[in-house]
Structure formats: C-alpha cells, structure tokens
Motif scaffolding. Structure first.
Motif, mmCIF file in Angstrom:
data_model
loop_
_atom_site.group_PDB
_atom_site.id
_atom_site.type_symbol
_atom_site.label_atom_id
_atom_site.label_comp_id
_atom_site.label_asym_id
_atom_site.label_seq_id
_atom_site.Cartn_x
_atom_site.Cartn_y
_atom_site.Cartn_z
ATOM 1 N N TYR A 51 0.812 -1.217 0.000
ATOM 2 C CA TYR A 51 0.000 0.000 0.000
ATOM 3 C C TYR A 51 0.849 1.272 0.000
ATOM 4 C CZ TYR A 51 -3.267 3.516 1.831
ATOM 5 O OH TYR A 51 -4.019 4.643 2.023
ATOM 6 N N LYS A 52 1.910 1.285 0.814
ATOM 7 C CA LYS A 52 2.738 2.489 0.927
ATOM 8 C C LYS A 52 3.401 2.783 -0.422
ATOM 9 C CE LYS A 52 4.938 3.484 4.728
ATOM 10 N NZ LYS A 52 5.831 3.448 5.878
ATOM 11 N N ARG A 73 -4.032 11.813 -12.400
ATOM 12 C CA ARG A 73 -3.732 13.223 -12.157
ATOM 13 C C ARG A 73 -2.744 13.347 -11.001
ATOM 14 N NH1 ARG A 73 -9.472 14.263 -11.181
ATOM 15 N NH2 ARG A 73 -8.637 15.067 -9.233
ATOM 16 N N ASP A 74 -1.892 14.347 -11.051
ATOM 17 C CA ASP A 74 -0.904 14.565 -9.995
ATOM 18 C C ASP A 74 -1.536 14.857 -8.645
ATOM 19 O OD1 ASP A 74 1.204 14.140 -11.718
ATOM 20 O OD2 ASP A 74 1.469 16.256 -12.176
ATOM 21 N N ASP A 75 -2.722 15.472 -8.643
ATOM 22 C CA ASP A 75 -3.378 15.813 -7.379
ATOM 23 C C ASP A 75 -4.294 14.692 -6.874
ATOM 24 O OD1 ASP A 75 -5.288 16.093 -9.372
ATOM 25 O OD2 ASP A 75 -6.176 17.900 -8.507
ATOM 26 N N SER A 76 -4.305 13.566 -7.574
ATOM 27 C CA SER A 76 -5.137 12.439 -7.167
ATOM 28 C C SER A 76 -4.517 11.719 -5.974
ATOM 29 C CB SER A 76 -5.286 11.455 -8.325
ATOM 30 O OG SER A 76 -5.965 10.302 -7.912
ATOM 31 N N CYS A 77 -5.349 11.266 -5.068
ATOM 32 C CA CYS A 77 -4.875 10.553 -3.877
ATOM 33 C C CYS A 77 -5.250 9.078 -3.942
ATOM 34 C CB CYS A 77 -5.461 11.183 -2.622
ATOM 35 S SG CYS A 77 -4.868 12.845 -2.328
ATOM 36 N N LEU A 78 -5.173 8.483 -5.120
ATOM 37 C CA LEU A 78 -5.527 7.076 -5.285
ATOM 38 C C LEU A 78 -4.297 6.187 -5.202
ATOM 39 C CD1 LEU A 78 -8.098 7.327 -8.201
ATOM 40 C CD2 LEU A 78 -8.566 7.074 -5.764
ATOM 41 N N GLY A 79 -4.478 5.027 -4.602
ATOM 42 C CA GLY A 79 -3.440 4.013 -4.519
ATOM 43 C C GLY A 79 -4.098 2.652 -4.585
ATOM 44 N N CYS A 80 -3.393 1.614 -4.168
ATOM 45 C CA CYS A 80 -3.929 0.249 -4.226
ATOM 46 C C CYS A 80 -3.675 -0.496 -2.921
ATOM 47 C CB CYS A 80 -3.285 -0.528 -5.359
ATOM 48 S SG CYS A 80 -3.686 0.106 -6.983
ATOM 49 N N ARG A 81 -4.660 -1.273 -2.529
ATOM 50 C CA ARG A 81 -4.521 -2.181 -1.399
ATOM 51 C C ARG A 81 -4.525 -3.608 -1.941
ATOM 52 N NH1 ARG A 81 -4.636 0.008 3.553
ATOM 53 N NH2 ARG A 81 -5.661 2.001 3.842
ATOM 54 N N SER A 141 -5.878 -12.966 -5.971
ATOM 55 C CA SER A 141 -5.477 -11.635 -5.507
ATOM 56 C C SER A 141 -5.616 -10.605 -6.625
ATOM 57 C CB SER A 141 -4.040 -11.668 -4.998
ATOM 58 O OG SER A 141 -3.171 -12.002 -6.037
ATOM 59 N N PHE A 142 -5.806 -9.353 -6.210
ATOM 60 C CA PHE A 142 -5.878 -8.248 -7.164
ATOM 61 C C PHE A 142 -5.581 -6.945 -6.437
ATOM 62 C CE2 PHE A 142 -10.047 -8.607 -5.332
ATOM 63 C CZ PHE A 142 -10.530 -7.327 -5.241
ATOM 64 N N ASN A 143 -5.371 -5.892 -7.191
ATOM 65 C CA ASN A 143 -5.116 -4.559 -6.638
ATOM 66 C C ASN A 143 -6.452 -3.840 -6.487
ATOM 67 O OD1 ASN A 143 -2.455 -5.228 -7.020
ATOM 68 N ND2 ASN A 143 -2.221 -4.022 -8.864
ATOM 69 N N LEU A 144 -6.825 -3.505 -5.262
ATOM 70 C CA LEU A 144 -8.065 -2.789 -5.003
ATOM 71 C C LEU A 144 -7.758 -1.303 -4.929
ATOM 72 C CD1 LEU A 144 -11.104 -2.936 -4.290
ATOM 73 C CD2 LEU A 144 -10.407 -3.076 -1.894
ATOM 74 N N LEU A 145 -8.352 -0.542 -5.811
ATOM 75 C CA LEU A 145 -8.155 0.905 -5.833
ATOM 76 C C LEU A 145 -8.622 1.485 -4.501
ATOM 77 C CD1 LEU A 145 -7.110 2.984 -7.850
ATOM 78 C CD2 LEU A 145 -9.471 3.381 -8.539
ATOM 79 N N ALA A 146 -7.817 2.361 -3.907
ATOM 80 C CA ALA A 146 -8.115 2.907 -2.582
ATOM 81 C C ALA A 146 -7.664 4.361 -2.494
ATOM 82 C CB ALA A 146 -7.403 2.086 -1.509
ATOM 83 N N TRP A 147 -8.258 5.060 -1.573
ATOM 84 C CA TRP A 147 -7.888 6.441 -1.284
ATOM 85 C C TRP A 147 -6.646 6.430 -0.410
ATOM 86 C CZ3 TRP A 147 -9.543 11.065 -2.948
ATOM 87 C CH2 TRP A 147 -9.169 12.183 -2.243
#
Length: 86
Positions: free
Chosen positions: A48-49, A59-67, A78-84
């Motif tokens: 996640y980190k 976008r550069d200002d997007s706060c999306l990542g993956c869990r 398993s898969f990458n879950l889009l997360a804030w």
C-alpha cells in the motif's frame, strides 16, 4: 486454516503476503459485481505504501493508490483494489 461466517459468507482466515497482517472482510458496493472481499487495511503495508506512485496516467493531485485484496468467490485470487491514499 480456520473459517468463519461474515455476512452469510464462509471465509477463511487470510493474511497479506506483503505485511502478514490478517485480511479484513469488506462488503463491496452492489454495483461492483463483488460481494465480500478480503482486504489488507494496514496503512504500513509495503504493498500500500507508495502505491499512489504506481498508478499510471493519474492526475498529480489524485490521492488514489492500491490495497492488496483477495476475492473469496474466485478461489481467493489476488488483485489490486483501488483505494484512497492519505
């Protein structure tokens, strides 16, 4: 491996392969097509980190990542879950 019932679904105890924290059940939104998913909610997980930097063309200002997540209905694939991300 032990099992338990969550929201009328039998689940196995599962652990994140990246941080070894137990995965938590999460009920996905109905429109997603999923029911219960197993998700690593550890904010210190190495998967996640920094995952916000791994998403291409966002976008550069997007706060999306993956869990890290697993789908019990698909043999715990398993898969990458889009997360804030913070």
């Amino acid at each position: 491996m032990s099992t338990y019932i969550y929201s009328n679904t039998e689940l196995e105890e599962r652990y994140c392969p990246h941080c070894e924290v137990e995965l938590s059940p999460w009920i996905a939104p109905p429109e997603s097509g999923w029911s219960v998913l197993m998700v690593c909610n550890n904010n210190d997980c190495t998967f996640y980190k920094g995952s916000d930097a791994d998403i291409i063309n966002k976008r550069d200002d997007s706060c999306l990542g993956c869990r890290y997540a697993e789908n019990p209905e698909n043999n715990y694939s398993s898969f990458n879950l889009l997360a804030w991300c913070k």
